[in-house]
Motif scaffolding. Structure first.
Motif, PDB file in Angstrom:
ATOM      1  N   GLU A 136       0.847  -1.200   0.000  1.00 41.50           N
ATOM      2  CA  GLU A 136       0.000   0.000   0.000  1.00 41.50           C
ATOM      3  C   GLU A 136       0.878   1.244   0.000  1.00 41.50           C
ATOM      4  O   GLU A 136       1.858   1.324   0.735  1.00 41.50           O
ATOM      5  CB  GLU A 136      -0.907   0.008   1.229  1.00 41.50           C
ATOM      6  CG  GLU A 136      -1.799   1.228   1.295  1.00 41.50           C
ATOM      7  CD  GLU A 136      -2.761   1.218   2.473  1.00 41.50           C
ATOM      8  OE1 GLU A 136      -3.376   2.273   2.699  1.00 41.50           O
ATOM      9  OE2 GLU A 136      -2.910   0.183   3.144  1.00 41.50           O
ATOM     10  N   ARG A 139      -4.202   5.966   0.128  1.00 43.36           N
ATOM     11  CA  ARG A 139      -5.638   5.756  -0.075  1.00 43.36           C
ATOM     12  C   ARG A 139      -6.242   7.029  -0.632  1.00 43.36           C
ATOM     13  O   ARG A 139      -5.762   8.125  -0.340  1.00 43.36           O
ATOM     14  CB  ARG A 139      -6.326   5.363   1.231  1.00 43.36           C
ATOM     15  CG  ARG A 139      -5.841   4.009   1.719  1.00 43.36           C
ATOM     16  CD  ARG A 139      -6.544   3.544   2.955  1.00 43.36           C
ATOM     17  NE  ARG A 139      -5.986   2.251   3.347  1.00 43.36           N
ATOM     18  CZ  ARG A 139      -6.651   1.332   3.987  1.00 43.36           C
ATOM     19  NH1 ARG A 139      -7.903   1.533   4.340  1.00 43.36           N
ATOM     20  NH2 ARG A 139      -6.073   0.186   4.303  1.00 43.36           N
ATOM     21  N   MET A 151      -7.425   1.995  -2.608  1.00 42.42           N
ATOM     22  CA  MET A 151      -6.060   1.914  -2.109  1.00 42.42           C
ATOM     23  C   MET A 151      -5.115   1.936  -3.300  1.00 42.42           C
ATOM     24  O   MET A 151      -5.352   1.251  -4.290  1.00 42.42           O
ATOM     25  CB  MET A 151      -5.891   0.589  -1.344  1.00 42.42           C
ATOM     26  CG  MET A 151      -4.477   0.304  -0.867  1.00 42.42           C
ATOM     27  SD  MET A 151      -4.300  -1.370  -0.164  1.00 42.42           S
ATOM     28  CE  MET A 151      -5.394  -1.280   1.227  1.00 42.42           C
ATOM     29  N   MET A 153      -1.411   0.890  -4.627  1.00 38.43           N
ATOM     30  CA  MET A 153      -0.407  -0.116  -4.303  1.00 38.43           C
ATOM     31  C   MET A 153       0.703  -0.047  -5.334  1.00 38.43           C
ATOM     32  O   MET A 153       0.483   0.437  -6.458  1.00 38.43           O
ATOM     33  CB  MET A 153      -1.018  -1.522  -4.276  1.00 38.43           C
ATOM     34  CG  MET A 153      -2.144  -1.669  -3.270  1.00 38.43           C
ATOM     35  SD  MET A 153      -2.811  -3.357  -3.189  1.00 38.43           S
ATOM     36  CE  MET A 153      -1.658  -4.089  -2.016  1.00 38.43           C
TER      37      MET A 153
END
Length: 160
Positions: A136, A139, A151, A153
């Motif tokens: 991650e 967000r 999210m 990533m």
């Protein structure tokens, strides 16, 4: 069952868009706002080639059963999106094979990392990406939402 993943040819884009629609239709009513993936067409997929991106398709017994897109970004990353597997064939390694194709493309094109966005409600997808080495990075909230809905990533394409 041997799944074969390859870069899509222009003649594959109609079927690639169709499998994206089938896969993302399963999210109708589960995610808000609805996914823009339902707006993909052979033409929008073809436009990715013009931007230096790619579309990969997974075939099983000659039929397209999965698709994924990859778009280069100005920051040196490669953005993975529209990961789609025919709903009748989930859990058979097709998504993993498509992700690996994007990563190989990223390495070949000298991108430093692969990035993606995934809806927070899609916990199975998040778990898959984590299992494959994605972490991650942040967000975001879609427009009109006060709380995060997705999210970000990333996975480095460079040896540690």
């Amino acid at each position: 069952m041997a799944v074969r993943v390859a870069a899509a040819a222009p003649r594959d884009l109609f079927e690639a868009a169709a499998v994206i629609h089938r896969a993302f239709a399963t999210l109708t009513g589960r995610i808000d706002p609805p996914s823009a993936a339902m707006n993909e067409t052979p033409e929008t997929l073809a436009a990715r080639f013009d931007r230096g991106g790619a579309v990969f398709v997974a075939r099983l017994d000659g039929e397209i059963v999965g698709a994924v897109c990859a778009d280069p970004k100005a920051d040196g990353s490669l953005y993975l999106d529209r990961l789609a597997v025919d709903p009748a064939l989930t859990g058979k390694g097709i998504a993993r094979a498509l992700i690996e194709a994007v990563e190989a493309f990223g390495l070949a094109q000298d991108h430093d990392r692969v990035t993606l966005g995934v809806r927070l409600l899609l916990t199975d997808n998040i778990a898959l990406f984590r299992h494959l080495g994605y972490a991650e990075t942040g967000r975001k909230a879609h427009p009109g939402f006060s709380e995060p809905t997705s999210m970000d990533m990333a996975k480095s394409m460079r040896p540690a």
